[in-house]
Design an enzyme around this catalytic site. Structure first.
Site, PDB file in Angstrom:
ATOM      1  N   THR A 145       2.545  -8.135   9.565  1.00 12.02           N
ATOM      2  CA  THR A 145       1.574  -8.843   8.720  1.00 12.02           C
ATOM      3  C   THR A 145       1.896 -10.322   8.483  1.00 12.02           C
ATOM      4  O   THR A 145       1.227 -10.977   7.687  1.00 12.02           O
ATOM      5  CB  THR A 145       1.460  -8.144   7.348  1.00 12.02           C
ATOM      6  OG1 THR A 145       2.765  -8.080   6.761  1.00 12.02           O
ATOM      7  CG2 THR A 145       0.882  -6.749   7.476  1.00 12.02           C
ATOM      8  N   TYR A 189      -2.653 -12.587  14.694  1.00 13.58           N
ATOM      9  CA  TYR A 189      -2.606 -11.401  13.832  1.00 13.58           C
ATOM     10  C   TYR A 189      -3.923 -10.627  13.915  1.00 13.58           C
ATOM     11  O   TYR A 189      -3.937  -9.413  14.131  1.00 13.58           O
ATOM     12  CB  TYR A 189      -2.319 -11.822  12.377  1.00 13.58           C
ATOM     13  CG  TYR A 189      -2.531 -10.715  11.370  1.00 13.58           C
ATOM     14  CD1 TYR A 189      -1.684  -9.608  11.324  1.00 13.58           C
ATOM     15  CD2 TYR A 189      -3.594 -10.774  10.455  1.00 13.58           C
ATOM     16  CE1 TYR A 189      -1.890  -8.588  10.403  1.00 13.58           C
ATOM     17  CE2 TYR A 189      -3.799  -9.765   9.544  1.00 13.58           C
ATOM     18  CZ  TYR A 189      -2.952  -8.668   9.513  1.00 13.58           C
ATOM     19  OH  TYR A 189      -3.167  -7.649   8.604  1.00 13.58           O
ATOM     20  N   LEU A 208       0.825  -1.209   0.000  1.00 14.01           N
ATOM     21  CA  LEU A 208       0.000   0.000   0.000  1.00 14.01           C
ATOM     22  C   LEU A 208       0.862   1.263   0.000  1.00 14.01           C
ATOM     23  O   LEU A 208       0.606   2.211  -0.745  1.00 14.01           O
ATOM     24  CB  LEU A 208      -0.936  -0.029   1.211  1.00 14.01           C
ATOM     25  CG  LEU A 208      -2.012   1.047   1.302  1.00 14.01           C
ATOM     26  CD1 LEU A 208      -2.836   1.133   0.033  1.00 14.01           C
ATOM     27  CD2 LEU A 208      -2.914   0.778   2.510  1.00 14.01           C
ATOM     28  N   THR A 219      -7.900  -4.938   8.938  1.00 16.62           N
ATOM     29  CA  THR A 219      -8.007  -6.178   8.169  1.00 16.62           C
ATOM     30  C   THR A 219      -9.326  -6.919   8.373  1.00 16.62           C
ATOM     31  O   THR A 219      -9.968  -6.779   9.420  1.00 16.62           O
ATOM     32  CB  THR A 219      -6.844  -7.121   8.580  1.00 16.62           C
ATOM     33  OG1 THR A 219      -6.998  -8.389   7.949  1.00 16.62           O
ATOM     34  CG2 THR A 219      -6.818  -7.349  10.084  1.00 16.62           C
ATOM     35  N   ASP A 220      -9.691  -7.738   7.382  1.00 17.30           N
ATOM     36  CA  ASP A 220     -10.850  -8.623   7.500  1.00 17.30           C
ATOM     37  C   ASP A 220     -10.610  -9.722   8.540  1.00 17.30           C
ATOM     38  O   ASP A 220     -11.543 -10.393   8.973  1.00 17.30           O
ATOM     39  CB  ASP A 220     -11.169  -9.268   6.146  1.00 17.30           C
ATOM     40  CG  ASP A 220     -10.009 -10.079   5.587  1.00 17.30           C
ATOM     41  OD1 ASP A 220      -8.853  -9.649   5.735  1.00 17.30           O
ATOM     42  OD2 ASP A 220     -10.242 -11.152   4.991  1.00 17.30           O
ATOM     43  N   LYS A 260      -4.604  -6.839  15.447  1.00 22.20           N
ATOM     44  CA  LYS A 260      -5.179  -5.773  14.621  1.00 22.20           C
ATOM     45  C   LYS A 260      -6.465  -5.226  15.242  1.00 22.20           C
ATOM     46  O   LYS A 260      -6.721  -4.024  15.189  1.00 22.20           O
ATOM     47  CB  LYS A 260      -5.440  -6.273  13.197  1.00 22.20           C
ATOM     48  CG  LYS A 260      -4.176  -6.554  12.379  1.00 22.20           C
ATOM     49  CD  LYS A 260      -3.337  -5.301  12.105  1.00 22.20           C
ATOM     50  CE  LYS A 260      -3.926  -4.415  11.037  1.00 22.20           C
ATOM     51  NZ  LYS A 260      -3.085  -3.225  10.759  1.00 22.20           N
ATOM     52  N   ALA A 289       2.540  -2.292   9.524  1.00 25.60           N
ATOM     53  CA  ALA A 289       1.944  -3.313  10.399  1.00 25.60           C
ATOM     54  C   ALA A 289       2.821  -4.552  10.427  1.00 25.60           C
ATOM     55  O   ALA A 289       3.667  -4.746   9.557  1.00 25.60           O
ATOM     56  CB  ALA A 289       0.551  -3.699   9.890  1.00 25.60           C
ATOM     57  N   TRP A 291      -7.272  -9.407   1.414  1.00 28.50           N
ATOM     58  CA  TRP A 291      -6.632 -10.065   0.260  1.00 28.50           C
ATOM     59  C   TRP A 291      -5.867  -9.069  -0.609  1.00 28.50           C
ATOM     60  O   TRP A 291      -6.063  -8.998  -1.823  1.00 28.50           O
ATOM     61  CB  TRP A 291      -7.670 -10.795  -0.593  1.00 28.50           C
ATOM     62  CG  TRP A 291      -8.476 -11.854   0.077  1.00 28.50           C
ATOM     63  CD1 TRP A 291      -8.654 -12.047   1.423  1.00 28.50           C
ATOM     64  CD2 TRP A 291      -9.263 -12.862  -0.580  1.00 28.50           C
ATOM     65  NE1 TRP A 291      -9.495 -13.110   1.648  1.00 28.50           N
ATOM     66  CE2 TRP A 291      -9.889 -13.636   0.440  1.00 28.50           C
ATOM     67  CE3 TRP A 291      -9.509 -13.175  -1.914  1.00 28.50           C
ATOM     68  CZ2 TRP A 291     -10.726 -14.708   0.151  1.00 28.50           C
ATOM     69  CZ3 TRP A 291     -10.354 -14.244  -2.204  1.00 28.50           C
ATOM     70  CH2 TRP A 291     -10.951 -15.000  -1.181  1.00 28.50           C
TER      71      TRP A 291
END
Length: 281
Positions: A64, A127, A13, A103-104, A131, A62, A152
């Protein structure tokens, strides 16, 4: 000139924001990797923020490594929770606008309908727990912040599913991909643009938002689209998650509902295929 600080500058990102930044010369962009912003050293982090003096923070940095987090819980929480808390506190004190990326994986995957921002969170791995703790701390320390949950993520930069599939499909005659985890991919360039659009918008509406590309697919279907666009000859098979065990559990269903961010900021979100095609141009 307003100063935008981007943490996690070398991630997917951060790299996409860097690619877009030249189109927005009205801002002074500061892209901070680990040498400029220390998310695991809080004394240093405080002094770095005071030195940079940003007007806007895009917190893309982050921890990840989803599987590794299971054995590095302390480090995951340090970066994904405590560093976020410190950044949020700083942004409140200095009246800095903060967009924090989540995040999802804050969801457990038991839903069968697209998840809203208000849907119950219940992470099933370290994780996701770290988050979620970061989200809670962020809104507690700075109720004016914006949190964007995404899923994703892939990009031309860094390591991601699309790049892995491209490589494997060229190396192997046959691969198997899980077909019982459902969601939607996010092209990092689309999310980066959405973040800039929010900052450019005349309104700032704090809270949690969902963002991913449109479409409801499995990882297997995503792989088939990659095969199609790459024109690869590799045979792609679908397998259940139980045939591909990982250290950390993944949610089986994490499709995000994007109605809120579309309505609040008048965003046009592309279908995942439309965005995926750009990787192959």
């Amino acid at each position: 000139m307003k100063k935008i600080l981007v943490t996690g500058a070398t991630g997917q990102l951060g790299s996409e924001l860097s690619a877009l930044s030249s189109s927005y010369p009205q801002y002074e962009w500061i892209f901070a990797d680990r040498t400029k912003i220390s998310l695991d050293d809080f004394d240093k982090l405080s002094s770095q923020l005071n030195e940079i003096k940003p007007d806007i923070i895009f917190n893309c940095g982050a921890y990840t490594a989803v599987d590794k987090a299971e054995s590095e819980k302390e480090l995951a929480f340090k970066i994904n929770h405590l560093a976020v808390e410190l950044i949020a506190k700083y942004s409140t004190e200095k009246k800095v606008k903060l967009i924090h990326i989540s995040t999802d994986y804050v969801f457990d995957g038991s839903s069968s309908i697209a998840l809203y921002e208000e849907s119950n969170t219940n992470p099933i791995n370290v994780y996701g727990e770290s988050k979620l703790a970061g989200e809670i701390a962020c809104l507690k320390e700075n109720p004016e912040s914006i949190i964007i949950r995404t899923s994703w993520v892939y990009s031309n930069f860094g390591n991601n599913f699309v790049k892995t599939m491209q490589r494997l499909m060229q190396e192997r005659e046959e691969i198997n991909v899980v077909n019982d985890q459902i969601g939607s991919p996010t092209y990092a360039a689309d999310l980066a643009q959405a973040m800039i659009d929010i900052v450019e918008s005349p309104k700032w509406i704090p809270g949690i938002y969902n963002y991913s590309n449109e479409g409801e697919i499995s990882w297997y279907e995503f792989a088939l689209s990659i095969k199609e666009f790459g024109n690869y000859n590799c045979k792609v098979g679908g397998i259940p998650s139980s045939s591909y065990p990982t250290v950390a559990k993944r949610p089986n269903f994490s499709l995000l509902d994007k109605a809120k961010i579309k309505a609040s900021y008048n965003l046009d979100i592309p279908n995942y295929k439309e965005s995926l095609r750009k990787i192959f141009i």
